[in-house]
Design an enzyme around this catalytic site. Structure first.
Site, PDB file in Angstrom:
ATOM      1  N   CYS A   1     -43.564 -22.517 -62.007  1.00 43.30           N
ATOM      2  CA  CYS A   1     -43.951 -21.111 -62.084  1.00 43.30           C
ATOM      3  C   CYS A   1     -42.938 -20.177 -62.746  1.00 43.30           C
ATOM      4  O   CYS A   1     -41.855 -19.961 -62.221  1.00 43.30           O
ATOM      5  CB  CYS A   1     -44.099 -20.612 -60.651  1.00 43.30           C
TER       6      CYS A   1
ATOM      7  N   LEU B   1     -47.725 -22.013 -47.299  1.00 46.22           N
ATOM      8  CA  LEU B   1     -47.209 -21.770 -45.941  1.00 46.22           C
ATOM      9  C   LEU B   1     -45.681 -21.850 -45.928  1.00 46.22           C
ATOM     10  O   LEU B   1     -45.005 -20.916 -45.519  1.00 46.22           O
ATOM     11  CB  LEU B   1     -47.841 -22.788 -44.981  1.00 46.22           C
ATOM     12  N   HIS B   2     -45.151 -22.964 -46.338  1.00 43.51           N
ATOM     13  CA  HIS B   2     -43.706 -23.162 -46.566  1.00 43.51           C
ATOM     14  C   HIS B   2     -42.807 -23.028 -45.345  1.00 43.51           C
ATOM     15  O   HIS B   2     -41.578 -23.127 -45.489  1.00 43.51           O
ATOM     16  CB  HIS B   2     -43.180 -22.211 -47.656  1.00 43.51           C
TER      17      HIS B   2
ATOM     18  N   CYS C   1     -45.404 -11.101 -60.749  1.00 47.08           N
ATOM     19  CA  CYS C   1     -45.953 -11.102 -59.390  1.00 47.08           C
ATOM     20  C   CYS C   1     -45.116 -10.154 -58.553  1.00 47.08           C
ATOM     21  O   CYS C   1     -43.933  -9.974 -58.805  1.00 47.08           O
ATOM     22  CB  CYS C   1     -45.853 -12.520 -58.815  1.00 47.08           C
TER      23      CYS C   1
ATOM     24  N   ASN D   1     -38.601 -26.804 -56.773  1.00 46.29           N
ATOM     25  CA  ASN D   1     -38.049 -26.732 -58.120  1.00 46.29           C
ATOM     26  C   ASN D   1     -36.960 -25.692 -58.033  1.00 46.29           C
ATOM     27  O   ASN D   1     -37.259 -24.505 -57.905  1.00 46.29           O
ATOM     28  CB  ASN D   1     -39.117 -26.212 -59.088  1.00 46.29           C
TER      29      ASN D   1
ATOM     30  N   CYS E   1     -41.553 -13.834 -53.240  1.00 43.53           N
ATOM     31  CA  CYS E   1     -41.092 -15.073 -52.588  1.00 43.53           C
ATOM     32  C   CYS E   1     -39.728 -15.475 -53.160  1.00 43.53           C
ATOM     33  O   CYS E   1     -39.530 -15.459 -54.376  1.00 43.53           O
ATOM     34  CB  CYS E   1     -42.109 -16.205 -52.803  1.00 43.53           C
TER      35      CYS E   1
ATOM     36  N   CYS F   1     -53.546 -25.050 -65.010  1.00 41.67           N
ATOM     37  CA  CYS F   1     -52.972 -24.108 -64.052  1.00 41.67           C
ATOM     38  C   CYS F   1     -52.946 -22.732 -64.721  1.00 41.67           C
ATOM     39  O   CYS F   1     -52.335 -22.553 -65.770  1.00 41.67           O
ATOM     40  CB  CYS F   1     -51.574 -24.573 -63.684  1.00 41.67           C
TER      41      CYS F   1
ATOM     42  N   GLU G   1     -47.876 -17.683 -68.760  1.00 41.28           N
ATOM     43  CA  GLU G   1     -47.791 -19.100 -69.063  1.00 41.28           C
ATOM     44  C   GLU G   1     -48.784 -19.912 -68.258  1.00 41.28           C
ATOM     45  O   GLU G   1     -49.376 -19.419 -67.289  1.00 41.28           O
ATOM     46  CB  GLU G   1     -46.376 -19.609 -68.861  1.00 41.28           C
TER      47      GLU G   1
ATOM     48  N   SER H   1     -54.728 -20.530 -55.017  1.00 39.81           N
ATOM     49  CA  SER H   1     -53.526 -20.577 -54.189  1.00 39.81           C
ATOM     50  C   SER H   1     -53.073 -19.168 -53.835  1.00 39.81           C
ATOM     51  O   SER H   1     -52.984 -18.297 -54.698  1.00 39.81           O
ATOM     52  CB  SER H   1     -52.422 -21.312 -54.957  1.00 39.81           C
TER      53      SER H   1
ATOM     54  N   CYS I   1     -39.335 -18.270 -55.960  1.00 38.69           N
ATOM     55  CA  CYS I   1     -40.273 -18.279 -57.090  1.00 38.69           C
ATOM     56  C   CYS I   1     -39.758 -17.462 -58.275  1.00 38.69           C
ATOM     57  O   CYS I   1     -39.382 -16.302 -58.119  1.00 38.69           O
ATOM     58  CB  CYS I   1     -41.619 -17.730 -56.628  1.00 38.69           C
TER      59      CYS I   1
ATOM     60  N   GLY J   1     -48.523 -14.897 -60.511  1.00 39.06           N
ATOM     61  CA  GLY J   1     -49.393 -13.896 -59.908  1.00 39.06           C
ATOM     62  C   GLY J   1     -49.956 -14.327 -58.576  1.00 39.06           C
ATOM     63  O   GLY J   1     -49.982 -15.507 -58.244  1.00 39.06           O
ATOM     64  N   GLU J   2     -50.392 -13.326 -57.823  1.00 39.36           N
ATOM     65  CA  GLU J   2     -51.053 -13.569 -56.538  1.00 39.36           C
ATOM     66  C   GLU J   2     -52.534 -13.237 -56.748  1.00 39.36           C
ATOM     67  O   GLU J   2     -52.895 -12.064 -56.913  1.00 39.36           O
ATOM     68  CB  GLU J   2     -50.403 -12.688 -55.461  1.00 39.36           C
TER      69      GLU J   2
HETATM   70  N1  SAH Z   1     -49.216 -16.461 -55.545  1.00 35.86           N
HETATM   71  C1  SAH Z   1     -49.878 -17.696 -55.249  1.00 35.86           C
HETATM   72  C2  SAH Z   1     -50.006 -18.636 -56.446  1.00 35.86           C
HETATM   73  C3  SAH Z   1     -48.838 -18.830 -57.363  1.00 35.86           C
HETATM   74  S1  SAH Z   1     -47.526 -19.861 -56.898  1.00 35.86           S
HETATM   75  C4  SAH Z   1     -49.217 -18.386 -54.074  1.00 35.86           C
HETATM   76  O1  SAH Z   1     -48.220 -17.867 -53.563  1.00 35.86           O
HETATM   77  O2  SAH Z   1     -49.717 -19.404 -53.616  1.00 35.86           O
HETATM   78  C5  SAH Z   1     -48.147 -21.489 -56.827  1.00 35.86           C
HETATM   79  C6  SAH Z   1     -47.393 -22.347 -55.810  1.00 35.86           C
HETATM   80  O3  SAH Z   1     -46.071 -22.686 -56.291  1.00 35.86           O
HETATM   81  C7  SAH Z   1     -47.192 -21.659 -54.471  1.00 35.86           C
HETATM   82  O4  SAH Z   1     -47.416 -22.577 -53.424  1.00 35.86           O
HETATM   83  C8  SAH Z   1     -45.730 -21.270 -54.539  1.00 35.86           C
HETATM   84  O5  SAH Z   1     -45.223 -21.019 -53.259  1.00 35.86           O
HETATM   85  C9  SAH Z   1     -45.131 -22.462 -55.246  1.00 35.86           C
HETATM   86  N2  SAH Z   1     -43.809 -22.267 -55.845  1.00 35.86           N
HETATM   87  C10 SAH Z   1     -43.322 -21.176 -56.453  1.00 35.86           C
HETATM   88  N3  SAH Z   1     -42.057 -21.380 -56.856  1.00 35.86           N
HETATM   89  C11 SAH Z   1     -41.738 -22.638 -56.523  1.00 35.86           C
HETATM   90  C12 SAH Z   1     -40.569 -23.438 -56.664  1.00 35.86           C
HETATM   91  N4  SAH Z   1     -39.482 -22.962 -57.238  1.00 35.86           N
HETATM   92  N5  SAH Z   1     -40.611 -24.704 -56.194  1.00 35.86           N
HETATM   93  C13 SAH Z   1     -41.731 -25.193 -55.583  1.00 35.86           C
HETATM   94  N6  SAH Z   1     -42.850 -24.499 -55.419  1.00 35.86           N
HETATM   95  C14 SAH Z   1     -42.866 -23.224 -55.861  1.00 35.86           C
END
Ligand code: SAH
Length: 351
Positions: free
Chosen positions: A329, A211-212, A103, A286, A107, A96, A83, A187, A110, A155-156
């Site tokens: 995502c 980073l989170h 992936c 989200n 995380c 995007c 998507e 990203s 995600c 994906g990463e």
């Molecule tokens: N794999 C890469 C790119 C894909 S995710 C990465 O980790 O950066 C794109 C962004 O969306 C990342 O910052 C990810 O941490 C964030 N993301 C994924 N799920 C999310 C959610 N439920 N709420 C907010 N951000 C989210």
């Protein structure tokens, strides 16, 4: 295919090499073989038998009533689904892109990672997403195009390094789609060797680092990759990236209620980022029901942002778009797969 690969194809078909450049330029305009008028008919029909001009097609679309954001569900040749999201900003259209089917980074917040990674996308499948979006835009405005690309879909990107770099080189080519590297954001969840490798590629894309968390302890509870690389190692790689490219790094920080959203977390974060040329992008989580993590209130976001500002860190709160169309995502694909009961992979998550 880049021009060299097309030249090989042309010579295998007994064609002069200049045809490769003509074909390359047509392919990135998103036209059909019939419309490639300066190519001989015999060549076009030969290509029609053996080649695809775009390996991706849109099979479902949702348009947000709130802000016009569009979510596309694409089908690949092997039936896999990916998507993407098309956002309209005052400065142009941003797409995007996905870089993998699913992936394997794991995380916790995600949705893309819930069923693991089925496979990586080819450069053509990444370019194809842009061509599909350009065709959609052209339906309402002949001159509209995707102007900015963010590799923030499923994906990463660094788990598919060679294909992503090849995609960036073709994307940037003056005879192709020709999007400048300054209009591209990549990203990553923070694969340290690949951050360093990209720093040496002379492709000055904006690096967005997910980073989170302000500490390794918290980051490990959210992101398995934090067991492999410490925040210090990630930040060192980011410093190298800034030095080599002259570009500031964007840190993505999804605020999760009580987990990483308190003022003390903001102070710890500011302490770590103080001497780095960077910007912090605060993302309200989200919430993904399967994961049991809660989002934050507006006042929690404002409080966190205020602490960072007081500490002298450049920060914005990311505007949410497409909230009514499962813009985050992996959400639309999951929804669709639940309905159609598609198979999924269970891959290992990196330790
Ligand atoms: N794999 C890469 C790119 C894909 S995710 C990465 O980790 O950066 C794109 C962004 O969306 C990342 O910052 C990810 O941490 C964030 N993301 C994924 N799920 C999310 C959610 N439920 N709420 C907010 N951000 C989210």
């Amino acid at each position: 295919m880049d021009i060299q690969a097309l030249q090989q194809l042309m010579s295998s078909l007994g064609q002069p090499l200049f045809r490769a450049k003509q074909l390359f330029s047509w392919l990135h305009k998103g036209v059909t073989l019939e419309e490639m008028r300066n190519l001989p008919a015999a060549l076009r029909s030969e290509l029609d038998k053996t080649c695809l001009t775009n390996p991706v097609r849109i099979i479902d679309e949702r348009i947000s009533r709130l802000d016009g954001t569009r979510k596309f569900l694409y089908a690949l040749q092997d039936g896999n689904l990916i998507e993407g999201v098309l956002m309209q900003y005052h400065y142009g259209n941003t797409l995007c892109l996905s870089t993998q089917v699913g992936c394997r980074m794991g995380c916790r917040f995600c949705a893309s990672t819930l069923e693991g990674c089925l496979r990586s996308l080819t450069p053509g499948e990444m370019l194809g997403q842009i061509l599909c979006a350009n065709a959609k835009l052209a339906e309402t405005d002949r001159n509209a195009r995707v102007g900015n690309v963010v590799l923030m879909g499923s994906g990463e990107p660094f788990d598919n390094y060679d294909n992503v770099v090849q995609f960036l080189r073709i994307l940037n080519h003056p005879d192709g789609i020709c999007i400048g590297m300054r209009s591209v954001s990549l990203s990553t969840c923070g694969l340290v060797p690949e951050i360093k490798r990209l720093a040496g590629e002379k492709l000055p894309v904006t690096l967005s680092l997910s980073l989170h968390a302000p500490t390794d302890e918290i980051r490990r509870t959210l992101m398995p990759i934090a067991n492999r690389y410490s925040i210090d190692e990630v930040l060192d790689a980011c410093r190298l990236y800034v030095k080599e490219t002259g570009r500031r790094v964007i840190f993505e920080y999804a605020l999760i209620h009580d987990v990483n959203s308190l003022p003390e977390h903001a102070r710890l974060l500011a302490g770590r980022l103080r001497h780095l040329q960077c910007h912090v992008n605060l993302i309200p989580l989200n919430s993904v029901p399967e994961r049991g993590l809660k989002g934050v209130s507006e006042s929690e976001i404002a409080r966190f942002k205020h602490v960072l500002e007081e500490e002298g860190i450049s920060v914005t709160r990311r505007r949410e778009m497409g909230d009514d169309i499962e813009g985050a995502c992996g959400q639309l694909r999951r929804h669709y797969m639940k309905q159609t009961d598609k198979p999924h992979a269970n891959e290992e998550v990196p330790e």
